[in-house]
Design an enzyme around this catalytic site. Structure first.
Site, short mmCIF file in Angstrom:
data_model
loop_
_atom_site.label_atom_id
_atom_site.label_comp_id
_atom_site.label_asym_id
_atom_site.label_seq_id
_atom_site.Cartn_x
_atom_site.Cartn_y
_atom_site.Cartn_z
N CYS A 114 0.82 -1.23 0.00
CA CYS A 114 0.00 0.00 0.00
C CYS A 114 0.85 1.28 0.00
O CYS A 114 0.36 2.35 -0.36
CB CYS A 114 -0.95 0.01 1.20
SG CYS A 114 -2.10 -1.37 1.17
N HIS A 250 -3.53 7.51 2.39
CA HIS A 250 -3.87 6.17 1.94
C HIS A 250 -5.28 5.85 2.46
O HIS A 250 -5.61 6.14 3.60
CB HIS A 250 -2.86 5.17 2.50
CG HIS A 250 -3.20 3.75 2.20
ND1 HIS A 250 -3.58 3.34 0.95
CD2 HIS A 250 -3.23 2.65 2.99
CE1 HIS A 250 -3.82 2.03 0.99
NE2 HIS A 250 -3.63 1.59 2.21
N ASN A 280 -10.00 0.06 -0.24
CA ASN A 280 -8.55 0.18 -0.20
C ASN A 280 -7.96 -0.40 -1.50
O ASN A 280 -8.00 -1.61 -1.70
CB ASN A 280 -8.03 -0.57 1.03
CG ASN A 280 -6.51 -0.51 1.17
OD1 ASN A 280 -5.81 -0.07 0.26
ND2 ASN A 280 -6.03 -0.97 2.30
#
Ligand code: UT7
Length: 323
Positions: A114, A250, A280
């Site tokens: 990520c 994020h 996500n």
């Protein structure tokens, strides 16, 4: 003398298929209410069976080139941040380079899950700073749905597919100002796909290589590490939260995003949030959110932006950018 670099164009792409929480609740024992209240997610996009990470990256890249008013032949460096490469090799960056008709310059993937996009942007910035590139294409692209166990409700409800891209060019004035990247492999087991090519290729072939996460521990770590990383970006530049126009975080959990905003005393009005619609998207989440806010006019030229991201490894970091 180091050369400055600026973001001159952005683009993003989401697969057409939308999977909302109600549909997910027919697949696993969950509910729209649980998912939304714990994570802030209502829906995510899922790549079609014949749609791969490079396809998503290509769409985002073409849009970024168009907005930058640059042609593929202007690009002398391609970096793709991804956890879900099309092939074992060549890299997705090489596949993309060929599809865009770019030849000769370096092209490679960055794997920091990520945090991949901020890692990739940092690398591209350093290439430009030292004269190794004049115009770079940096992309975060994921088909994360391929490494989810669709029977595990604690993970499959959280992720989605997508891609975001930026064109970065050498400039007379500073654009990418500082980066603050970190990793700590001691936490490798808290968020991972524990099998892979070298350890258990048979499981990969049988589609049994899935994301596993100790959600509560990851949550606590993400809040603390990301808060520190944002403070680090401010302090390194002698700035306060008042000097920052936008935080582009994020998009893992709205409660993590809210906690970081509280920690640095930033109003949520100054935070770009897409998690409700995207879930996500791992390495794609920051450039996707950034592109949305640029295109809808929230983020404007001359503004100070902080990017932050956290994920498996653990790997995490922040960047300060003047757009
Ligand atoms: O991008 C990388 C970074 N990733 C992250 O930062 C994610 C970090 N973690 C999180 O976002 C949160 O920890 C979650 C959203 C994953 C979970 O939220 P939580 O408030 O920490 O919930 P929990 O793990 O404490 O689970 C509470 C309960 C459990 O039941 P029991 O054991 O208390 O009876 C779970 O079994 O909720 C249950 N549960 C679910 N229930 C309905 C877990 N997943 C689900 C689900 N639907 N999808």
């Amino acid at each position: 003398m180091l050369i400055d670099a600026r973001i001159i164009g952005t683009g993003s792409y989401l697969p057409k298929r939308v999977l909302d929480n109600h549909e997910l609740a027919e697949m696993v024992d969950t509910s729209d209410d649980w998912i939304f209240s714990r994570s802030g997610i209502r829906q995510r996009h899922i790549a079609a069976p014949d749609e791969f990470t490079c396809d998503l990256a290509l769409q985002a890249a073409e849009r970024a080139l168009e907005s930058a008013q640059r042609n593929p032949e202007d690009i002398d460096l391609v970096i793709v941040a991804t956890t879900t490469a099309d092939q074992v090799f060549p890299s997705t960056a090489c596949l993309l380079q060929e599809r865009l008709g770019i030849r000769g310059g370096p092209a490679f993937d960055v794997q920091a899950v990520c945090a991949g996009f901020v890692y990739a942007l940092d690398v591209a910035h350093r290439y430009i700073q030292t004269g190794g590139s004049k115009c770079a294409l940096v992309i975060g692209a994921e088909t994360f749905s391929r490494i989810l166990n669709w029977k595990d409700r604690s993970t499959c409800v959280l992720f989605g597919d997508g891609a975001g891209a930026m064109v970065i060019e050498a400039s007379d004035s500073p654009g990418i100002i500082s980066s603050h990247l970190h990793a700590d492999g001691a936490y490798k087991d808290l968020l991972c796909v524990p099998t892979g090519i070298s350890t258990a290729y048979d499981q990969v072939l049988q589609r049994e290589a899935f994301t596993e996460m100790k959600g509560k521990e990851v949550f606590r770590w993400a809040v603390s590490a990301l808060g520190d990383a944002v403070v680090e970006a401010l302090e390194a530049n002698n700035l306060t939260e008042k000097d920052i126009d936008w935080l582009v975080p994020h998009q893992a959990n709205i409660r993590i995003i809210q906690a970081i905003a509280r920690r640095v005393d930033m109003s949520l009005d100054k935070v770009v949030v897409t998690i409700e619609r995207h879930g996500n998207t791992s390495a794609a989440s920051v450039p996707l959110a950034f592109d949305e806010a640029v295109r809808d006019g929230r983020i404007r030229r001359g503004q100070n932006i902080i990017f932050e991201a956290f994920g498996g490894g653990f790997a995490w970091g922040s960047m300060l950018v003047k757009y």
